[in-house]
Design a protein around this motif. Structure first.
Motif, PDB file in Angstrom:
ATOM      1  N   PRO A  17       8.630  19.558  -7.785  1.00  0.00           N
ATOM      2  CA  PRO A  17       7.276  19.200  -7.376  1.00  0.00           C
ATOM      3  C   PRO A  17       7.182  17.713  -7.050  1.00  0.00           C
ATOM      4  CG  PRO A  17       7.400  19.429  -9.749  1.00  0.00           C
ATOM      5  CD  PRO A  17       8.748  19.826  -9.215  1.00  0.00           C
ATOM      6  N   GLY A  18       6.262  17.373  -6.166  1.00  0.00           N
ATOM      7  CA  GLY A  18       6.113  15.962  -5.843  1.00  0.00           C
ATOM      8  C   GLY A  18       5.156  15.700  -4.714  1.00  0.00           C
ATOM      9  N   ILE A  19       5.458  14.659  -3.970  1.00  0.00           N
ATOM     10  CA  ILE A  19       4.633  14.164  -2.885  1.00  0.00           C
ATOM     11  C   ILE A  19       5.583  13.647  -1.809  1.00  0.00           C
ATOM     12  CG2 ILE A  19       4.448  11.778  -3.714  1.00  0.00           C
ATOM     13  CD1 ILE A  19       1.424  11.966  -3.102  1.00  0.00           C
ATOM     14  N   ALA A  20       5.061  13.371  -0.631  1.00  0.00           N
ATOM     15  CA  ALA A  20       5.863  12.755   0.426  1.00  0.00           C
ATOM     16  C   ALA A  20       5.116  11.529   0.932  1.00  0.00           C
ATOM     17  CB  ALA A  20       6.109  13.744   1.560  1.00  0.00           C
ATOM     18  N   ILE A  21       5.877  10.556   1.385  1.00  0.00           N
ATOM     19  CA  ILE A  21       5.270   9.326   1.896  1.00  0.00           C
ATOM     20  C   ILE A  21       5.865   9.019   3.266  1.00  0.00           C
ATOM     21  CG2 ILE A  21       4.909   6.851   1.511  1.00  0.00           C
ATOM     22  CD1 ILE A  21       5.202   7.449  -1.523  1.00  0.00           C
ATOM     23  N   VAL A  22       4.991   8.751   4.226  1.00  0.00           N
ATOM     24  CA  VAL A  22       5.415   8.306   5.547  1.00  0.00           C
ATOM     25  C   VAL A  22       5.454   6.782   5.479  1.00  0.00           C
ATOM     26  CG1 VAL A  22       4.925   8.306   8.020  1.00  0.00           C
ATOM     27  CG2 VAL A  22       4.321  10.308   6.620  1.00  0.00           C
ATOM     28  N   PRO A  23       6.650   6.187   5.485  1.00  0.00           N
ATOM     29  CA  PRO A  23       6.743   4.734   5.273  1.00  0.00           C
ATOM     30  C   PRO A  23       6.338   3.919   6.484  1.00  0.00           C
ATOM     31  CG  PRO A  23       8.921   5.649   5.652  1.00  0.00           C
ATOM     32  CD  PRO A  23       7.965   6.806   5.613  1.00  0.00           C
ATOM     33  N   GLN A  24       5.739   2.759   6.202  1.00  0.00           N
ATOM     34  CA  GLN A  24       5.406   1.782   7.243  1.00  0.00           C
ATOM     35  C   GLN A  24       6.363   0.603   7.195  1.00  0.00           C
ATOM     36  OE1 GLN A  24       1.370   0.951   6.106  1.00  0.00           O
ATOM     37  NE2 GLN A  24       0.539   2.554   7.407  1.00  0.00           N
ATOM     38  N   GLU A  25       7.061   0.465   6.086  1.00  0.00           N
ATOM     39  CA  GLU A  25       8.041  -0.610   5.888  1.00  0.00           C
ATOM     40  C   GLU A  25       9.326   0.021   5.376  1.00  0.00           C
ATOM     41  OE1 GLU A  25       6.417  -3.283   2.993  1.00  0.00           O
ATOM     42  OE2 GLU A  25       4.848  -4.001   4.328  1.00  0.00           O
ATOM     43  N   GLY A  26      10.444  -0.588   5.703  1.00  0.00           N
ATOM     44  CA  GLY A  26      11.736  -0.055   5.290  1.00  0.00           C
ATOM     45  C   GLY A  26      12.247  -0.610   3.983  1.00  0.00           C
ATOM     46  N   ARG A  27      11.424  -0.499   2.957  1.00  0.00           N
ATOM     47  CA  ARG A  27      11.800  -0.995   1.617  1.00  0.00           C
ATOM     48  C   ARG A  27      11.429   0.050   0.570  1.00  0.00           C
ATOM     49  NH1 ARG A  27      12.386  -6.398   0.651  1.00  0.00           N
ATOM     50  NH2 ARG A  27      11.146  -6.254  -1.241  1.00  0.00           N
ATOM     51  N   LEU A  28      12.430   0.549  -0.135  1.00  0.00           N
ATOM     52  CA  LEU A  28      12.226   1.509  -1.222  1.00  0.00           C
ATOM     53  C   LEU A  28      12.357   0.759  -2.538  1.00  0.00           C
ATOM     54  CD1 LEU A  28      12.097   4.726  -1.767  1.00  0.00           C
ATOM     55  CD2 LEU A  28      14.515   4.440  -2.348  1.00  0.00           C
ATOM     56  N   VAL A  29      11.339   0.881  -3.416  1.00  0.00           N
ATOM     57  CA  VAL A  29      11.354   0.173  -4.696  1.00  0.00           C
ATOM     58  C   VAL A  29      11.290   1.168  -5.859  1.00  0.00           C
ATOM     59  CG1 VAL A  29      10.244  -1.858  -3.653  1.00  0.00           C
ATOM     60  CG2 VAL A  29       8.848  -0.168  -4.872  1.00  0.00           C
ATOM     61  N   ALA A  30      11.636   0.683  -7.040  1.00  0.00           N
ATOM     62  CA  ALA A  30      11.616   1.519  -8.248  1.00  0.00           C
ATOM     63  C   ALA A  30      10.184   1.907  -8.599  1.00  0.00           C
ATOM     64  CB  ALA A  30      12.263   0.788  -9.419  1.00  0.00           C
TER      65      ALA A  30
END
Length: 168
Positions: A44-57
């Motif tokens: 289960p979860g969610i999805a995010i359409v990114p606007q910036e190319g940075r994935l953080v903890a």
């Protein structure tokens, strides 16, 4: 080394704030263009359409796995919950091109810490959607409840969920 990360029993429920790993638009997981994610088979979860190319903890934890192709990580909280952060759809096919990992498997991280940088335009030009699932990868092993917040989110700042671990 991983001993301290094993879930501890408690008679109290523990609330865990899950911050957005990306800046962008959070949408229901069913909008992911991959049946394994959209139907919840990956968790289960969610999805995010990114606007910036940075994935953080998303929270303080341990990187249980950094994929060698750098398109995904699994972060584990001390409660035992694990989140899979999977940048884009089928991006494993890029074999690491367009991704720069700033962490490695087994590393402890803090909420908001930069994990991976990625080139959104490169991924799109290669023909892959950048929508990024954020899913509980071990939902069957660790009892918890959660709800997800959709809408505009900022990486490391906006809370996308509060998980309540039901240890006993």
């Amino acid at each position: 080394m991983f001993e301290k990360w094993k879930r501890k029993s408690s008679t109290e429920n523990k609330k865990i704030q899950i911050a957005s790993p990306l800046t962008g638009q959070a949408v229901p997981l069913k909008e992911a263009p991959d049946e394994a994610f959209a139907a919840g088979y990956m968790g289960p979860g969610i999805a995010i359409v990114p606007q910036e190319g940075r994935l953080v903890a998303t929270f303080d934890g341990l990187l249980a796995h950094v994929f060698k192709t750098k398109h995904a990580v699994i972060i584990e909280h001390s409660s035992g919950i694990q989140l899979l952060l999977h940048i884009g759809m089928d991006t494993v096919s890029l074999k690491g091109q367009g991704f720069t990992a700033h962490v490695e498997t087994g590393q402890e991280v803090k909420a908001g810490q930069l994990l991976i940088e990625f080139d959104i335009d490169f991924i799109k030009e290669a023909g892959y959607p950048v929508i990024t699932p954020v899913v509980f990868s071990n939902a069957n092993e660790v009892p918890y409840t959660t709800e997800w917040t959709v809408g505009s989110v900022q990486a490391g700042k906006d809370i996308i969920s509060i998980a309540t671990c039901n240890d006993s």
